[in-house]
Design a protein around this motif. Sequence first.
Motif, mmCIF file in Angstrom:
data_model
loop_
_atom_site.group_PDB
_atom_site.id
_atom_site.type_symbol
_atom_site.label_atom_id
_atom_site.label_comp_id
_atom_site.label_asym_id
_atom_site.label_seq_id
_atom_site.Cartn_x
_atom_site.Cartn_y
_atom_site.Cartn_z
ATOM 1 N N ALA A 241 0.836 -1.318 0.091
ATOM 2 C CA ALA A 241 -0.061 -0.011 -0.104
ATOM 3 C C ALA A 241 1.007 1.169 0.076
ATOM 4 C CB ALA A 241 -0.948 0.003 1.057
ATOM 5 N N ALA A 242 0.548 2.186 -0.848
ATOM 6 C CA ALA A 242 1.507 3.438 -0.980
ATOM 7 C C ALA A 242 0.772 4.178 -2.260
ATOM 8 C CB ALA A 242 2.953 2.967 -1.324
ATOM 9 N N VAL A 243 1.267 5.392 -2.190
ATOM 10 C CA VAL A 243 1.225 6.111 -3.355
ATOM 11 C C VAL A 243 2.234 5.810 -4.492
ATOM 12 C CG1 VAL A 243 1.018 8.558 -4.569
ATOM 13 C CG2 VAL A 243 0.147 8.089 -2.316
ATOM 14 N N TYR A 244 1.825 5.292 -5.670
ATOM 15 C CA TYR A 244 2.751 4.605 -6.938
ATOM 16 C C TYR A 244 2.803 5.895 -7.843
ATOM 17 C CZ TYR A 244 2.794 0.088 -5.023
ATOM 18 O OH TYR A 244 2.984 -1.305 -4.275
ATOM 19 N N TYR A 245 4.086 6.170 -8.057
ATOM 20 C CA TYR A 245 4.440 7.164 -8.816
ATOM 21 C C TYR A 245 5.325 6.551 -10.212
ATOM 22 C CZ TYR A 245 3.964 10.359 -5.031
ATOM 23 O OH TYR A 245 3.355 10.865 -3.632
ATOM 24 N N CYS A 246 4.975 7.230 -11.322
ATOM 25 C CA CYS A 246 5.975 6.689 -12.575
ATOM 26 C C CYS A 246 6.795 8.035 -12.845
ATOM 27 C CB CYS A 246 4.890 6.201 -13.637
ATOM 28 S SG CYS A 246 4.030 7.384 -14.332
ATOM 29 N N ALA A 247 7.847 7.758 -13.318
ATOM 30 C CA ALA A 247 8.938 8.625 -13.735
ATOM 31 C C ALA A 247 9.792 8.182 -14.876
ATOM 32 C CB ALA A 247 9.674 8.911 -12.379
ATOM 33 N N ALA A 248 10.448 9.249 -15.449
ATOM 34 C CA ALA A 248 11.104 8.971 -16.810
ATOM 35 C C ALA A 248 12.296 9.831 -16.897
ATOM 36 C CB ALA A 248 10.167 9.400 -17.907
ATOM 37 N N TYR A 249 13.375 9.170 -17.727
ATOM 38 C CA TYR A 249 14.745 9.808 -18.041
ATOM 39 C C TYR A 249 15.013 9.266 -19.491
ATOM 40 C CZ TYR A 249 17.440 5.809 -16.702
ATOM 41 O OH TYR A 249 17.870 4.488 -16.374
ATOM 42 N N ALA A 250 15.556 10.043 -20.356
ATOM 43 C CA ALA A 250 16.130 9.649 -21.617
ATOM 44 C C ALA A 250 17.306 8.869 -21.548
ATOM 45 C CB ALA A 250 15.918 10.988 -22.435
ATOM 46 N N SER A 251 17.213 7.677 -22.046
ATOM 47 C CA SER A 251 18.602 6.955 -22.168
ATOM 48 C C SER A 251 18.316 5.614 -23.229
ATOM 49 C CB SER A 251 18.991 6.682 -20.767
ATOM 50 O OG SER A 251 20.260 5.708 -20.997
ATOM 51 N N THR A 252 19.220 5.456 -23.896
ATOM 52 C CA THR A 252 19.230 4.271 -24.585
ATOM 53 C C THR A 252 20.090 2.983 -23.894
ATOM 54 O OG1 THR A 252 20.761 4.887 -26.246
ATOM 55 C CG2 THR A 252 18.306 5.433 -26.535
ATOM 56 N N GLU A 253 20.972 3.725 -22.918
ATOM 57 C CA GLU A 253 21.966 2.638 -22.465
ATOM 58 C C GLU A 253 21.701 2.217 -21.067
ATOM 59 O OE1 GLU A 253 25.814 3.840 -23.827
ATOM 60 O OE2 GLU A 253 25.390 4.091 -25.786
#
Length: 127
Positions: A93-105
Amino acid sequence: QMVLVESGGGLVQFGGSLRVSCAAYGFTLDYSDYVIGWFRQAPGKEREGVSCISGSGDRTNYADSVKGRFTISRDNAENTVYLQMNSLKPEDAAVYYCAAYASTEVLTLSGQYYDAWGRGTQVTVSS
């Protein structure tokens, strides 16, 4: 800046399943250039990295606490990442966050790599 919107949170019984989604908008690069991660934070606890997936979807990473129960996937045609959560426990149980960064490696669950964050979706596990 990239905008991420989570959905699918809710109240689930102990042992139940839930699928949360993360849709991306306003990004500059190809969506397949972005690593997407899921993080969670329970009240009074520090933020925890849950899972992440590479831009092409060929690599994934999971926290030990969810390995074998959670599955991350992505649909690049829909600019969406999913987190399938099975056998849910009260400690999930929690607040679920999605996140992103740019990388191909680089593939990492270190939060400091992520520069775009959603506002979160609440997951509650009842027992």
